[in-house]
Design a protein around this motif. Sequence first.
Motif, PDB file in Angstrom:
ATOM      1  N   GLY A 162       0.580  -1.541  -0.517  1.00  0.00           N
ATOM      2  CA  GLY A 162       0.098  -0.003  -0.107  1.00  0.00           C
ATOM      3  C   GLY A 162       0.594   1.305  -0.241  1.00  0.00           C
ATOM      4  O   GLY A 162       1.883   1.361   0.613  1.00  0.00           O
ATOM      5  N   ALA A 163       0.258   2.010  -0.889  1.00  0.00           N
ATOM      6  CA  ALA A 163       1.179   3.719  -0.333  1.00  0.00           C
ATOM      7  C   ALA A 163       0.817   4.406   0.568  1.00  0.00           C
ATOM      8  O   ALA A 163      -0.042   3.764   1.628  1.00  0.00           O
ATOM      9  N   GLY A 164       1.578   5.147   1.090  1.00  0.00           N
ATOM     10  CA  GLY A 164       1.652   5.285   2.618  1.00  0.00           C
ATOM     11  C   GLY A 164       1.670   4.605   3.333  1.00  0.00           C
ATOM     12  O   GLY A 164       2.732   4.082   3.503  1.00  0.00           O
ATOM     13  N   LYS A 165       1.612   4.814   4.582  1.00  0.00           N
ATOM     14  CA  LYS A 165       1.568   4.602   5.825  1.00  0.00           C
ATOM     15  C   LYS A 165       0.832   3.344   6.217  1.00  0.00           C
ATOM     16  O   LYS A 165       1.210   2.659   6.999  1.00  0.00           O
ATOM     17  N   ALA A 166       0.006   2.913   5.721  1.00  0.00           N
ATOM     18  CA  ALA A 166      -1.462   1.610   5.414  1.00  0.00           C
ATOM     19  C   ALA A 166      -1.213   0.321   4.200  1.00  0.00           C
ATOM     20  O   ALA A 166      -0.821   0.843   3.340  1.00  0.00           O
ATOM     21  N   ASN A 187       3.134  -2.799   5.109  1.00  0.00           N
ATOM     22  CA  ASN A 187       4.185  -2.212   5.638  1.00  0.00           C
ATOM     23  C   ASN A 187       3.453  -0.995   6.390  1.00  0.00           C
ATOM     24  O   ASN A 187       4.266  -0.565   7.448  1.00  0.00           O
ATOM     25  N   GLY A 188       1.933  -1.442   6.970  1.00  0.00           N
ATOM     26  CA  GLY A 188       0.576  -0.900   7.645  1.00  0.00           C
ATOM     27  C   GLY A 188       0.145  -1.351   8.312  1.00  0.00           C
ATOM     28  O   GLY A 188      -0.036  -2.526   7.758  1.00  0.00           O
ATOM     29  N   ALA A 189      -1.253  -0.852   8.810  1.00  0.00           N
ATOM     30  CA  ALA A 189      -2.350  -1.411   8.581  1.00  0.00           C
ATOM     31  C   ALA A 189      -2.630  -2.252   7.734  1.00  0.00           C
ATOM     32  O   ALA A 189      -2.729  -1.452   6.596  1.00  0.00           O
ATOM     33  N   ALA A 190      -3.545  -3.361   7.970  1.00  0.00           N
ATOM     34  CA  ALA A 190      -4.272  -4.478   6.885  1.00  0.00           C
ATOM     35  C   ALA A 190      -5.283  -5.029   7.961  1.00  0.00           C
ATOM     36  O   ALA A 190      -5.187  -5.294   8.653  1.00  0.00           O
ATOM     37  N   MET A 191      -6.335  -4.100   8.014  1.00  0.00           N
ATOM     38  CA  MET A 191      -7.818  -4.560   8.598  1.00  0.00           C
ATOM     39  C   MET A 191      -8.749  -4.851   7.437  1.00  0.00           C
ATOM     40  O   MET A 191      -8.759  -3.923   6.299  1.00  0.00           O
ATOM     41  N   GLY A 192      -9.441  -5.996   8.287  1.00  0.00           N
ATOM     42  CA  GLY A 192     -11.066  -6.434   7.238  1.00  0.00           C
ATOM     43  C   GLY A 192     -10.242  -6.910   6.060  1.00  0.00           C
ATOM     44  O   GLY A 192      -9.830  -7.263   5.726  1.00  0.00           O
ATOM     45  N   LEU A 193     -10.580  -5.848   4.379  1.00  0.00           N
ATOM     46  CA  LEU A 193     -10.669  -6.781   3.495  1.00  0.00           C
ATOM     47  C   LEU A 193      -9.208  -6.414   3.328  1.00  0.00           C
ATOM     48  O   LEU A 193      -8.220  -7.340   2.627  1.00  0.00           O
ATOM     49  N   GLY A 194      -8.308  -5.749   4.065  1.00  0.00           N
ATOM     50  CA  GLY A 194      -6.985  -5.689   3.248  1.00  0.00           C
ATOM     51  C   GLY A 194      -6.083  -6.476   3.679  1.00  0.00           C
ATOM     52  O   GLY A 194      -5.683  -7.141   3.823  1.00  0.00           O
TER      53      GLY A 194
END
Length: 264
Positions: A59-63, A109-116
């Motif tokens: 993912g781009a950025g922080k998540a 690279n950062g938060a992976a939530m739900g569908l992520g």
Amino acid sequence: MDFSSYQAIAFRRDGKVLHATFNRPEVLNAFDAVLDAEVGRLFGEVAADDETNVLVLTGAGKAFSAGGDIEHMQTVINEPKLFLDGIRNGKKLLFGMLDCPKPIIAKVNGAAMGLGATIALFSDLVFAANHAKIADPHVKVGYVAGDGGSVIWPALLGPARAKQFLLTGDHLTGEEAARIGLINRAVPAEELDKVVDEFAQRLANGASLAIQWTKLSVNVTLKQQLVSVIDASFAYEALSGRTQDHQEAVNAFREKRAPRFTGK
């Protein structure tokens, strides 16, 4: 592949490794209708792409991805028929990942939530930054974990431990997820690119057909599990989308307050 047809995913090549980046950093790469549709067709196109031996997702950025877009959830509440489109695309996405012979590496690279989180965990290998957060918080927005979480978390952790996280929506750090076997490896954030690049190149330069057919062989059992569960879990998710609790959760998120659930 025609990269110009994608709006919400950015691409770059490194030899036989294709890097695909969810590119909505302003909303932590949450899934709206555009990104959902593009990810739904990505894996079929990668499968047919002779220039790609390995796909790396990030993912781009922080998540990595914050999962479902709250504004899109309200749109679906207002127009329930849209959920049917989501079911069709969700099944295409999940089966596309399992049927794509090219190894898929999730670089969390950062938060992976739900569908992520579902997309990360359905990948063949998952490498995460130590600080990354991984969770399936569907229940926190009054939703059933219907987009694949009810399949992949038990497959990786066993039913009891999977329920611990699916029924609460609690998160794990990358380091914790690696320790319990939910993902392959967690490393300091500054080392993540190097670790993933080295592993991706190792696979890309290996005996590609043997690697691809081994992946497909391992996925036979997982596909059987997905077939047995996914229609019921999507049906339950559709029902939960019509509840007062789900509307309350969406309202609470938009109003920046804690939801007040009533079980209705």
